[in-house]
Design a protein around this motif. Structure first.
Motif, PDB file in Angstrom:
ATOM      1  N   UNK A 271       0.741  -1.148   0.057  1.00 21.44           N
ATOM      2  CA  UNK A 271       0.059  -0.073  -0.028  1.00 21.44           C
ATOM      3  C   UNK A 271       0.901   1.147  -0.010  1.00 21.44           C
ATOM      4  N   UNK A 272       1.994   1.090   1.029  1.00 18.32           N
ATOM      5  CA  UNK A 272       3.008   2.465   0.907  1.00 18.32           C
ATOM      6  C   UNK A 272       3.511   2.553  -0.262  1.00 18.32           C
ATOM      7  N   UNK A 273       3.841   1.398  -1.079  1.00 16.93           N
ATOM      8  CA  UNK A 273       4.620   1.424  -2.263  1.00 16.93           C
ATOM      9  C   UNK A 273       3.655   2.095  -3.129  1.00 16.93           C
ATOM     10  N   UNK A 274       2.473   1.602  -3.619  1.00 19.64           N
ATOM     11  CA  UNK A 274       1.809   2.221  -4.545  1.00 19.64           C
ATOM     12  C   UNK A 274       1.278   3.774  -4.348  1.00 19.64           C
ATOM     13  N   UNK A 275       0.904   4.023  -2.759  1.00 18.03           N
ATOM     14  CA  UNK A 275       0.642   5.345  -2.610  1.00 18.03           C
ATOM     15  C   UNK A 275       1.706   6.359  -3.012  1.00 18.03           C
ATOM     16  N   UNK A 276       3.008   5.920  -2.575  1.00 19.76           N
ATOM     17  CA  UNK A 276       4.141   6.733  -2.838  1.00 19.76           C
ATOM     18  C   UNK A 276       4.482   6.698  -4.579  1.00 19.76           C
ATOM     19  N   UNK A 277       4.138   5.760  -5.127  1.00 20.29           N
ATOM     20  CA  UNK A 277       4.348   5.472  -6.554  1.00 20.29           C
ATOM     21  C   UNK A 277       5.889   5.528  -6.662  1.00 20.29           C
ATOM     22  N   UNK A 278       6.568   4.387  -5.832  1.00 16.82           N
ATOM     23  CA  UNK A 278       7.920   4.242  -6.099  1.00 16.82           C
ATOM     24  C   UNK A 278       8.351   3.551  -6.938  1.00 16.82           C
ATOM     25  N   UNK A 279       9.749   3.671  -7.404  1.00 22.64           N
ATOM     26  CA  UNK A 279      10.433   2.794  -8.190  1.00 22.64           C
ATOM     27  C   UNK A 279      11.266   1.824  -7.108  1.00 22.64           C
ATOM     28  N   UNK A 280      10.955   0.528  -7.601  1.00 20.76           N
ATOM     29  CA  UNK A 280      11.717  -0.550  -6.913  1.00 20.76           C
ATOM     30  C   UNK A 280      12.563  -1.454  -7.723  1.00 20.76           C
ATOM     31  N   UNK A 281      13.865  -1.138  -7.691  1.00 16.80           N
ATOM     32  CA  UNK A 281      14.863  -2.017  -8.676  1.00 16.80           C
ATOM     33  C   UNK A 281      15.868  -2.909  -7.777  1.00 16.80           C
ATOM     34  N   UNK A 282      16.327  -3.802  -8.625  1.00 15.05           N
ATOM     35  CA  UNK A 282      17.014  -4.964  -8.074  1.00 15.05           C
ATOM     36  C   UNK A 282      18.633  -4.673  -8.424  1.00 15.05           C
ATOM     37  N   UNK A 283      19.566  -5.368  -7.812  1.00 11.80           N
ATOM     38  CA  UNK A 283      21.032  -5.344  -8.052  1.00 11.80           C
ATOM     39  C   UNK A 283      21.559  -6.739  -8.257  1.00 11.80           C
ATOM     40  N   UNK A 284      22.155  -7.177  -9.414  1.00 12.80           N
ATOM     41  CA  UNK A 284      22.447  -8.389  -9.421  1.00 12.80           C
ATOM     42  C   UNK A 284      23.984  -8.352  -9.790  1.00 12.80           C
ATOM     43  N   UNK A 285      24.849  -8.223  -8.767  1.00 12.78           N
ATOM     44  CA  UNK A 285      26.275  -8.077  -8.939  1.00 12.78           C
ATOM     45  C   UNK A 285      26.612  -6.508  -9.453  1.00 12.78           C
ATOM     46  N   UNK A 286      27.030  -6.934 -10.926  1.00 14.25           N
ATOM     47  CA  UNK A 286      27.577  -5.604 -11.429  1.00 14.25           C
ATOM     48  C   UNK A 286      27.758  -5.619 -12.915  1.00 14.25           C
ATOM     49  N   UNK A 287      27.841  -4.499 -13.588  1.00  9.70           N
ATOM     50  CA  UNK A 287      28.117  -4.838 -15.113  1.00  9.70           C
ATOM     51  C   UNK A 287      28.927  -3.236 -15.426  1.00  9.70           C
ATOM     52  N   UNK A 288      30.059  -3.614 -16.100  1.00  7.29           N
ATOM     53  CA  UNK A 288      30.652  -2.133 -16.614  1.00  7.29           C
ATOM     54  C   UNK A 288      31.115  -1.312 -15.299  1.00  7.29           C
ATOM     55  N   UNK A 289      31.292  -1.834 -14.193  1.00  8.88           N
ATOM     56  CA  UNK A 289      31.725  -1.020 -13.199  1.00  8.88           C
ATOM     57  C   UNK A 289      33.031  -0.805 -12.642  1.00  8.88           C
ATOM     58  N   UNK A 290      33.841  -1.803 -13.262  1.00  9.98           N
ATOM     59  CA  UNK A 290      35.272  -1.927 -12.832  1.00  9.98           C
ATOM     60  C   UNK A 290      36.035  -0.766 -13.015  1.00  9.98           C
ATOM     61  N   UNK A 291      35.849  -0.212 -14.238  1.00  8.79           N
ATOM     62  CA  UNK A 291      36.959   0.779 -14.719  1.00  8.79           C
ATOM     63  C   UNK A 291      36.516   2.207 -13.822  1.00  8.79           C
ATOM     64  N   UNK A 292      35.326   2.284 -13.539  1.00  7.33           N
ATOM     65  CA  UNK A 292      35.113   3.434 -12.689  1.00  7.33           C
ATOM     66  C   UNK A 292      35.527   3.155 -11.410  1.00  7.33           C
ATOM     67  N   UNK A 293      35.181   2.001 -10.604  1.00  2.00           N
ATOM     68  CA  UNK A 293      35.542   1.545  -9.416  1.00  2.00           C
ATOM     69  C   UNK A 293      37.274   1.719  -9.178  1.00  2.00           C
ATOM     70  N   UNK A 294      38.142   1.568 -10.039  1.00  2.00           N
ATOM     71  CA  UNK A 294      39.383   1.757 -10.145  1.00  2.00           C
ATOM     72  C   UNK A 294      39.711   3.190  -9.855  1.00  2.00           C
ATOM     73  N   UNK A 295      39.260   3.846 -10.759  1.00  6.35           N
ATOM     74  CA  UNK A 295      39.209   5.271 -10.809  1.00  6.35           C
ATOM     75  C   UNK A 295      38.832   6.229  -9.622  1.00  6.35           C
ATOM     76  N   UNK A 296      37.763   5.762  -9.198  1.00  6.78           N
ATOM     77  CA  UNK A 296      37.344   6.447  -8.136  1.00  6.78           C
ATOM     78  C   UNK A 296      38.190   6.211  -6.601  1.00  6.78           C
ATOM     79  N   UNK A 297      38.605   4.729  -6.567  1.00  3.72           N
ATOM     80  CA  UNK A 297      39.793   4.457  -5.525  1.00  3.72           C
ATOM     81  C   UNK A 297      40.859   5.384  -5.562  1.00  3.72           C
TER      82      UNK A 297
END
Length: 339
Positions: A271-297
């Motif tokens: 009910x709260x999810x619908x009333x607030x019209x929220x987005x609900x997304x999932x994370x399955x590990x990662x993709x295309x994130x290693x270069x940015x991870x190295x850079x930001x570290x």
């Protein structure tokens, strides 16, 4: 005596055995990496204590580990752009490279992905391993191998932020101040997020969040947090934490499920999810994130050094897992070094 290739096998009785095997030879499209350091992941601890995680079960001895750094020792005949002596990190989810998901850039969803350390696939708690060359990323020699071992969990945080929907300067609540929560909070700020608030019961981890530059910390029962965030990241992997996410979010906000609650089934306030019209997304590990991870570290946008609580050698791997599992409130990240 030849070069040692120690491999740390975990069995169904929760015991480690370190054995010496032959050093593998890379195929034409592979490189041989001498592993220098590994982080112990929460999933590794699940396999150690419970013998399973989700549908993956320890039925025969296998080598855990997937947060790794090392040095290239040999390259296959078809490999270009990588040379002997390069300092590297390994991306452990190896996709097929040819399916629709791979070609669209969402290769983490490849149905044929092989993930190092997901039983019965062997992982990186060893001295030498071969890996397909496109799953290896160079790192600067100025970055320590111990810190580089945390590139993989940083990639999780970056992918979580990439999956979120928020405007620059937005406010985020991160539920859980473990390694993934602390890294996700830093990634959120590095990506242009505004105020980040870590929520946890563990006071020492909340103090660490402050040290890392997180703007605010709170306990889960803090009523002032209700409706306070534009985006909520659930990184604790607990049923109660997951079921609380909607209440923290403002109307029109976004909830990102990073943690994996035990038992898989969670009661949610739809009910709260619908009333607030929220987005609900999932994370399955990662993709295309290693270069940015190295850079930001390397740029100092993400601090991984202060997350490392304790170090062990590969020959002490049994002690490393025992101590890490027995002191969950004190240990943030354990790093195993190949001495």
């Amino acid at each position: 005596m030849g070069i040692r290739n120690r491999k740390a096998y975990l069995d169904a009785d929760h015991q480690f055995t370190v054995v010496e095997e032959e050093v593998p030879t890379p195929k034409p499209n592979e490189v041989l990496v001498r592993i220098k350091a590994n982080g112990i992941c929460g999933s590794d601890i699940h396999f150690y204590l419970e013998g399973r995680l989700g549908n993956f079960i320890v039925e025969q001895p296998y080598v855990p580990g997937h947060e790794s750094s090392g040095v290239i020792e040999a390259v296959g005949s078809e490999v270009k752009g990588l040379t002997i002596g390069d300092h590297v990190v390994i991306e452990p989810g190896i996709p097929c490279g040819g399916c629709g998901y791979c070609k669209s850039g969402r290769y983490n969803l490849c149905p044929d992905v092989v993930f190092l350390s997901a039983p019965p696939v062997n992982g990186t708690f060893c001295d030498y391993m071969t890996i397909r060359h496109d799953m290896v990323f160079r790192i600067p020699t100025t970055l320590s191998f111990e810190e580089a071992a945390l590139v993989e969990p940083v990639a999780v945080g970056i992918h979580a932020v990439n999956r979120a929907r928020f405007n620059l300067g937005a406010t985020a609540i991160i539920i859980g101040a473990g390694p993934i929560g602390l890294l996700t909070a830093q990634a959120f700020k590095a990506a242009g997020g505004g105020k980040a608030i870590c929520v946890d019961f563990n006071e020492s981890r909340l103090e660490l969040a402050k040290k890392l530059g997180i703007d605010g910390v709170a306990r889960p029962m803090d009523e002032s947090l209700e409706g306070a965030a534009d985006v909520v990241f659930e990184t604790a992997g607990a049923k109660t934490a997951t079921s609380s996410t909607f209440k923290y979010c403002r109307p029109g906000g976004c909830v990102v499920q990073v943690g994996w609650p035990g038992g898989n089934i969670v009661d949610m306030d739809i009910a709260t999810f619908l009333e607030k019209e929220l987005d609900y997304v999932a994370v399955n590990r990662y993709a295309n994130a290693f270069p940015v991870a190295i850079q930001w570290i390397c740029e100092g946008k993400i601090n991984v050094k202060d997350l490392i609580t304790i170090y062990y050698s590969l020959d002490q791997i049994g002690q490393a897992f025992a101590y890490t599992s027995q002191h969950p409130n004190e240990v943030v990240k354990t790093v195993v070094v190949n001495a």
